[in-house]
Design an enzyme around this catalytic site. Sequence first.
Site, PDB file in Angstrom:
ATOM      1  N   SER A  94       2.446   0.700  -4.769  1.00 48.73           N
ATOM      2  CA  SER A  94       2.080   1.709  -3.769  1.00 48.73           C
ATOM      3  C   SER A  94       3.318   2.361  -3.178  1.00 48.73           C
ATOM      4  O   SER A  94       4.380   1.726  -3.087  1.00 48.73           O
ATOM      5  CB  SER A  94       1.268   1.035  -2.654  1.00 48.73           C
ATOM      6  OG  SER A  94       1.149   1.880  -1.530  1.00 48.73           O
ATOM      7  N   TYR A 142       0.179  -4.989   3.869  1.00 49.86           N
ATOM      8  CA  TYR A 142      -0.236  -4.366   2.612  1.00 49.86           C
ATOM      9  C   TYR A 142       0.988  -3.991   1.781  1.00 49.86           C
ATOM     10  O   TYR A 142       1.072  -4.309   0.588  1.00 49.86           O
ATOM     11  CB  TYR A 142      -1.082  -3.127   2.893  1.00 49.86           C
ATOM     12  CG  TYR A 142      -1.356  -2.286   1.674  1.00 49.86           C
ATOM     13  CD1 TYR A 142      -2.169  -2.768   0.646  1.00 49.86           C
ATOM     14  CD2 TYR A 142      -0.795  -1.019   1.525  1.00 49.86           C
ATOM     15  CE1 TYR A 142      -2.411  -2.017  -0.492  1.00 49.86           C
ATOM     16  CE2 TYR A 142      -1.042  -0.257   0.394  1.00 49.86           C
ATOM     17  CZ  TYR A 142      -1.842  -0.757  -0.610  1.00 49.86           C
ATOM     18  OH  TYR A 142      -2.074  -0.009  -1.732  1.00 49.86           O
TER      19      TYR A 142
END
Length: 361
Positions: free
Chosen positions: A150, A175
């Site tokens: 990501s 995350y």
Amino acid sequence: MLDKNINLEGKTVFITGVAGFIGSNLVLELLNSINDINIVGIDNMNDYYDVSLKEYRLQQINECLRKVTGTFVFIRDSIANKGIIDEIFNKYKPSVIVNLAAQAGVRYSITNPDAYIESNMIGFYNILEACRHSYDDGKEGVQHLVYASSSSVYGSNKKVPYSTEDKVDNPVSLYAATKKSNELMAHAYSKLYNIPSTGLRFFTVYGPAGRPDMAYFGFTNKLRNNETIQIFNYGNCRRDFTYIDDIVEGVKRVMQVAPVKINGEDGLPIPPYKVYNIGNSHPENLLEFVDILQQELISAGVLPKEYDFESHKELVAMQPGDVPVTYADTLPLEKDFGFKPDTSLREGLRNFARWYKEFYK
């Protein structure tokens, strides 16, 4: 450009998170463009967002199967279940793995960290272990592991555009930390067990049937319900929005080019390991993005023509875990694969608005 070294025709591909936004679109593209491909998909169908969207995506795949030569097997389970992952590898012996299953969302990770450790860490470890043991007893095993990282791994980096050569040791959310951990784990397994692996850092993926927790989708829901939308950092955020078709095309190309296995001077494997950005390389100001979204929602008939947009927006401070800008350096992707995402924001949001109108009637 790198030469293709994997022919997907007739191959078995294992895709995790297959009912998700990227996973389902990747399945559709592979079935439509690769003859006789055999896809095994897994998804736990959790209720992080509306499960009916996930069911809709699976329905699209089932409809596609009537017109293609490939096959698709769906398994409803979690990649955190080591037993089911081992069973899938033993039964189907996949050649290419695409790990897209993950607990997504920056803000959700602040209040629900357990979900991220289970899926993003334990689940990914199970995938790596299965890849490792696929070579047992001299078997050919996995030819390529492709996995989702990501843009969040860049954290509070000030330098833009973000390059995969940048140091990324300052995550601002759990995350992001789990995604960076995935890259480190993949590198270790590539080095130790000679597993060809490629990590893909996705930048703000959007489009039809996307994730409702993403800004464009959440804004649309609120505006349709006559609620006020909050625009963070007083509208001064910039995002590298990447249309779903561009993401899928990038993933498909990467799947067919595994990093080459070679040994170093010490006779030990040099890790067959790569990481790429996949982004539009054109960050958009959040206020301009919202303005285009409003125009396309009106054009598609989701909102009435006389909609008073100004009275439905509120500029607020930055949220914890967010970053002010995301901006992908995609030159390595262009150089190695001859590909650069190029769908304009207006075209992408227009497609989303038309889908939204149709889906929600």
